[in-house]
Design a protein around this motif. Structure first.
Motif, PDB file in Angstrom:
ATOM      1  N   GLN A  63       0.794  -1.529   0.286  1.00 46.63           N
ATOM      2  CA  GLN A  63       0.389  -0.605   0.210  1.00 46.63           C
ATOM      3  C   GLN A  63       0.481   0.857   0.242  1.00 46.63           C
ATOM      4  O   GLN A  63       1.819   1.182   0.439  1.00 46.63           O
ATOM      5  N   GLN A  64       0.074   2.230  -0.981  1.00 49.50           N
ATOM      6  CA  GLN A  64       0.903   3.256  -0.655  1.00 49.50           C
ATOM      7  C   GLN A  64       0.930   4.257   0.286  1.00 49.50           C
ATOM      8  O   GLN A  64      -0.035   4.418   1.001  1.00 49.50           O
ATOM      9  N   PRO A  65       2.236   5.431   0.784  1.00 54.19           N
ATOM     10  CA  PRO A  65       1.295   6.183   1.548  1.00 54.19           C
ATOM     11  C   PRO A  65       0.563   7.108   0.966  1.00 54.19           C
ATOM     12  O   PRO A  65       0.446   7.456  -0.140  1.00 54.19           O
ATOM     13  N   ASN A  66      -0.083   7.556   1.922  1.00 52.42           N
ATOM     14  CA  ASN A  66      -1.123   9.165   1.729  1.00 52.42           C
ATOM     15  C   ASN A  66      -0.070  10.457   1.274  1.00 52.42           C
ATOM     16  O   ASN A  66       0.690  10.383   1.812  1.00 52.42           O
ATOM     17  N   THR A  67      -0.599  10.683  -0.312  1.00 57.23           N
ATOM     18  CA  THR A  67       0.488  11.821  -1.078  1.00 57.23           C
ATOM     19  C   THR A  67       0.938  12.778   0.156  1.00 57.23           C
ATOM     20  O   THR A  67       1.322  13.558   0.476  1.00 57.23           O
ATOM     21  N   PHE A  68      -0.817  13.306   0.421  1.00 57.06           N
ATOM     22  CA  PHE A  68      -1.015  14.154   1.182  1.00 57.06           C
ATOM     23  C   PHE A  68      -0.240  14.314   2.435  1.00 57.06           C
ATOM     24  O   PHE A  68       1.212  15.584   3.014  1.00 57.06           O
ATOM     25  N   PHE A  69       0.490  13.662   3.210  1.00 59.89           N
ATOM     26  CA  PHE A  69       0.588  13.531   4.558  1.00 59.89           C
ATOM     27  C   PHE A  69       2.168  13.144   4.923  1.00 59.89           C
ATOM     28  O   PHE A  69       2.719  13.609   4.963  1.00 59.89           O
ATOM     29  N   ARG A  70       2.643  12.793   3.328  1.00 51.61           N
ATOM     30  CA  ARG A  70       3.723  12.640   3.147  1.00 51.61           C
ATOM     31  C   ARG A  70       5.082  14.339   2.651  1.00 51.61           C
ATOM     32  O   ARG A  70       5.764  14.645   2.753  1.00 51.61           O
ATOM     33  N   GLU A  71       3.981  14.473   1.904  1.00 47.14           N
ATOM     34  CA  GLU A  71       4.020  15.942   1.347  1.00 47.14           C
ATOM     35  C   GLU A  71       4.593  16.810   2.508  1.00 47.14           C
ATOM     36  O   GLU A  71       5.630  17.571   2.824  1.00 47.14           O
ATOM     37  N   VAL A  72       3.275  17.293   3.305  1.00 54.32           N
ATOM     38  CA  VAL A  72       3.387  17.673   5.009  1.00 54.32           C
ATOM     39  C   VAL A  72       4.895  17.589   5.827  1.00 54.32           C
ATOM     40  O   VAL A  72       5.412  17.785   5.688  1.00 54.32           O
ATOM     41  N   LEU A  73       5.217  15.691   5.433  1.00 54.51           N
ATOM     42  CA  LEU A  73       6.518  15.586   6.699  1.00 54.51           C
ATOM     43  C   LEU A  73       7.427  15.946   5.802  1.00 54.51           C
ATOM     44  O   LEU A  73       8.260  16.673   7.039  1.00 54.51           O
ATOM     45  N   ALA A  74       7.273  15.601   4.510  1.00 55.03           N
ATOM     46  CA  ALA A  74       8.767  16.314   4.007  1.00 55.03           C
ATOM     47  C   ALA A  74       9.014  17.439   4.324  1.00 55.03           C
ATOM     48  O   ALA A  74      10.211  17.393   4.367  1.00 55.03           O
ATOM     49  N   LEU A  75       8.103  18.812   4.395  1.00 57.46           N
ATOM     50  CA  LEU A  75       8.117  19.653   3.925  1.00 57.46           C
ATOM     51  C   LEU A  75       8.899  19.742   5.207  1.00 57.46           C
ATOM     52  O   LEU A  75       9.775  21.243   6.001  1.00 57.46           O
ATOM     53  N   CYS A  76       8.589  19.694   6.480  1.00 56.00           N
ATOM     54  CA  CYS A  76       8.201  19.914   7.439  1.00 56.00           C
ATOM     55  C   CYS A  76       9.592  19.193   8.595  1.00 56.00           C
ATOM     56  O   CYS A  76      10.692  20.034   9.233  1.00 56.00           O
ATOM     57  N   ASP A  77      10.070  18.404   7.495  1.00 52.46           N
ATOM     58  CA  ASP A  77      11.537  17.456   7.875  1.00 52.46           C
ATOM     59  C   ASP A  77      13.243  17.849   7.235  1.00 52.46           C
ATOM     60  O   ASP A  77      13.554  18.043   7.970  1.00 52.46           O
ATOM     61  N   TYR A  78      12.294  18.463   6.073  1.00 52.32           N
ATOM     62  CA  TYR A  78      13.478  19.468   5.418  1.00 52.32           C
ATOM     63  C   TYR A  78      12.935  21.134   5.054  1.00 52.32           C
ATOM     64  O   TYR A  78      12.726  20.697   3.978  1.00 52.32           O
ATOM     65  N   PRO A  79      12.658  22.007   6.315  1.00 56.28           N
ATOM     66  CA  PRO A  79      11.408  22.880   5.570  1.00 56.28           C
ATOM     67  C   PRO A  79      12.832  23.867   4.869  1.00 56.28           C
ATOM     68  O   PRO A  79      12.229  24.486   4.156  1.00 56.28           O
ATOM     69  N   SER A 334       9.188   9.816  29.903  1.00 54.60           N
ATOM     70  CA  SER A 334       9.281   9.746  28.506  1.00 54.60           C
ATOM     71  C   SER A 334       9.233  11.498  27.980  1.00 54.60           C
ATOM     72  O   SER A 334       8.006  11.889  27.809  1.00 54.60           O
ATOM     73  N   SER A 335      10.613  11.241  27.085  1.00 53.57           N
ATOM     74  CA  SER A 335      10.730  12.758  26.810  1.00 53.57           C
ATOM     75  C   SER A 335       9.537  13.618  26.482  1.00 53.57           C
ATOM     76  O   SER A 335       8.863  14.902  27.212  1.00 53.57           O
ATOM     77  N   CYS A 336       9.399  12.465  25.387  1.00 54.67           N
ATOM     78  CA  CYS A 336       8.244  12.748  24.433  1.00 54.67           C
ATOM     79  C   CYS A 336       7.742  12.100  23.844  1.00 54.67           C
ATOM     80  O   CYS A 336       8.884  11.404  23.289  1.00 54.67           O
ATOM     81  N   SER A 337       7.113  11.720  23.184  1.00 53.63           N
ATOM     82  CA  SER A 337       6.356  10.650  21.552  1.00 53.63           C
ATOM     83  C   SER A 337       7.623  11.637  20.309  1.00 53.63           C
ATOM     84  O   SER A 337       7.536  12.468  20.248  1.00 53.63           O
ATOM     85  N   ASN A 338       7.579  10.907  19.279  1.00 53.14           N
ATOM     86  CA  ASN A 338       8.134  11.322  18.396  1.00 53.14           C
ATOM     87  C   ASN A 338       7.126  12.535  17.320  1.00 53.14           C
ATOM     88  O   ASN A 338       5.582  12.571  17.173  1.00 53.14           O
ATOM     89  N   ILE A 339       8.168  13.577  17.224  1.00 53.70           N
ATOM     90  CA  ILE A 339       7.914  14.477  16.455  1.00 53.70           C
ATOM     91  C   ILE A 339       7.035  14.005  15.034  1.00 53.70           C
ATOM     92  O   ILE A 339       6.096  14.567  14.773  1.00 53.70           O
ATOM     93  N   SER A 340       7.517  13.345  14.149  1.00 53.18           N
ATOM     94  CA  SER A 340       6.992  12.702  12.898  1.00 53.18           C
ATOM     95  C   SER A 340       5.130  12.170  12.877  1.00 53.18           C
ATOM     96  O   SER A 340       4.817  12.127  12.750  1.00 53.18           O
ATOM     97  N   GLY A 341       5.317  11.610  13.926  1.00 48.06           N
ATOM     98  CA  GLY A 341       4.096  10.665  14.652  1.00 48.06           C
ATOM     99  C   GLY A 341       3.528  11.639  15.366  1.00 48.06           C
ATOM    100  O   GLY A 341       2.152  11.764  14.186  1.00 48.06           O
ATOM    101  N   GLN A 342       3.431  12.619  16.015  1.00 48.61           N
ATOM    102  CA  GLN A 342       2.962  14.046  16.140  1.00 48.61           C
ATOM    103  C   GLN A 342       1.761  14.371  14.868  1.00 48.61           C
ATOM    104  O   GLN A 342       0.658  14.434  14.874  1.00 48.61           O
TER     105      GLN A 342
END
Length: 484
Positions: A63-79, A334-342
């Motif tokens: 199954q392919q990941p959702n495009t919108f979700f991955r676009e937002v993640l990519a931009l957040c991880d590499y602003p 726990s310091s926090c949950s992972n940010i990408s998951g949040q």
């Protein structure tokens, strides 16, 4: 040099008490061995590929990941992408806008740091707004704890509720082993209640009351009730009347309602929508002062299948301020949950709306996946119900079918000769002869004397006819070989 003092016998006895599920482990190991043999040399087995129907792991099944979700993640991880002109042609405008808004929530606009231990405040606000929209009743962001999937908050609640072996939790049978294993690790008493297969795996209130009273008569202090809706491994969806009965039961008996709702997006019944237990309770005018309710959700499940991203939340309601402080104390370990998951959890609860550029493609991807799941489930159920001795309830939701197999006495005797559970014996033979991997029902619990297996509906749709033909051929040979 002194010998190592650590032996198995010197380990925590609660760890040793965990169910090994050796049969299921043996199936997984054998499947990997056969896979390696097929890769090394074709023709060794009567099939040329393994069909992994044991894994509720959609993206590992193609199954392919959702495009919108991955676009937002990519931009957040590499602003830095947001500063490039070509980004406007590579990413949708609403993904860009959403990423900018999310990055504004973090110091220095980077996702690499820790957040608040309860989760990033702005993301909790978004999730609370999503819950409010879903339920039609208000959600307070202070009740939201962002987590690494649903397993950590479930274990967290077990830490909080269980004091010693005299405390117990009502848990459905069959159910995911996460609950039973978490109770074992805490030293709790499992108080099982059996779902009614003849009623589509509904909850029998008379049995629930019987199990509660029986446990209390033995001195067990029953603290809470676990409900999984939609069901894992059963694939059922509770009817609203049953949900109302459960809410009233918990209110009357003073039980904490632990609502596992991770498959809430996966409903395959025309005209039926998911209703959370919080929505049910509030619609009954059962408020926070009347019932303690903890709801769990995760990005691993549903149509998104972001299992590796480890995002989730629990919503904690009906706990007074002093108890809530203790929940916060445990969360802060726990310091926090992972940010990408949040971030992903916030996107799940606040997807593109009709005015957004991504809306049409988002809906097409979502509906396409859910429609495929529904068709695959229906095809599997129909095929399984045509087999001798097999009955399978309709898959109403989640990602599973959980058929019952009436095994011949000769098959049961053959399993006993090998010191193997009969459902494990059946599953191993299925693997060896058809290359299909399923999970024996004994992993999840079942009424004594009955045998089941859990099968996911995740194989590619074009592979379903192959699954059906392989399964039918195997089962017919098996039943003929062991006919009484």
């Amino acid at each position: 040099m002194a010998p190592c003092a650590l032996t198995v016998d010197s380990l925590n006895p609660k760890v040793l008490a965990l169910a090994d599920h050796l049969g299921n482990a043996a199936i997984a190991r054998r499947a990997q061995c056969i896979h390696n043999e097929i890769e090394a040399k074709r023709g060794l087995h009567p099939f040329d590929e393994i069909m992994y129907c044991n894994l509720s792991n959609p993206q590992s099944m193609g199954q392919q990941p959702n495009t919108f979700f991955r676009e937002v993640l990519a931009l957040c991880d590499y602003p830095h992408l947001l500063e490039r002109s070509e980004t406007n042609s590579l990413f949708s405008s609403d993904a860009i806008a959403r990423a900018r808004k999310i990055l504004d929530l973090f110091p220095w606009r980077t996702t690499g740091g820790y957040s608040h231990c309860q989760g990033t405040e702005g993301l909790r606000d978004v999730i609370a707004a999503g819950i409010t929209s879903r339920d039609g009743f208000p959600c307070n962001a202070e009740d939201i704890f962002l987590t690494d999937g649903s397993a950590p908050p479930i274990r967290m609640m077990m830490h909080l509720l269980i004091r010693d072996e005299k405390d117990g939790i009502l848990c459905p049978i069959p159910s995911h082993s996460l609950y039973t294993n978490s109770m074992v690790l805490q030293g709790a008493t499992l108080v099982p209640y059996y779902l009614e297969e003849s009623r589509g795996w509904g909850v029998s209130m008379s049995d629930l009351k019987k199990q509660l009273d029986g446990a209390r008569s033995k001195g067990v202090n029953v603290r809470g009730l676990v409900v999984i809706n939609p069901g894992n491994p059963t694939g059922h969806v509770l009817v609203e009347e049953n949900q109302r009965e459960i809410v009233e039961f918990c209110r009357e008996e003073g039980l904490v309602l632990l609502a596992d709702e991770v498959y809430q997006e996966n409903i395959y019944i025309a005209g039926r929508k998911f209703k959370s237990f919080k929505k049910i309770a509030r619609s009954m005018e059962v408020d926070e002062g009347d019932i303690s309710l903890v709801s769990f959700h995760s990005v691993s499940n549903g149509y998104y299948g972001e299992c590796g991203s480890r995002g989730g939340y629990m919503e904690v309601t009906g706990f007074n301020s002093e108890v809530k402080k203790q929940v916060y104390k445990v969360a802060s370990l726990s310091s926090c949950s992972n940010i990408s998951g949040q971030i992903l959890m916030s996107l799940v609860m606040n997807p593109p709306t009709v005015e957004d550029e991504s809306y049409t493609s988002y809906q097409a991807e979502r509906n396409g996946i859910l429609s495929t799941f529904s068709r695959c489930a229906e095809a599997m159920v129909c095929a399984l119900n045509r087999l001798e001795g097999v009955t399978c309830c309709k898959a109403e939701g989640a990602m599973f079918v959980f058929p019952s197999v009436r095994l011949p006495e000769k098959a049961i005797a053959a399993a006993e000769e090998q010191n193997t559970e009969p459902d494990v014996f059946y599953a191993l033979r299925l693997l060896e002869n058809a290359g299909i991997v399923v999970v024996p029902g004994s992993v999840f619990g079942q009424v004594p004397g009955t045998w089941h297996f859990r099968c996911t509906i995740l194989p590619k749709e074009e592979k379903i006819p192959l699954f059906i033909s392989r399964f039918r051929a195997f089962h017919e040979r098996f039943m003929e070989e062991y006919q009484d």
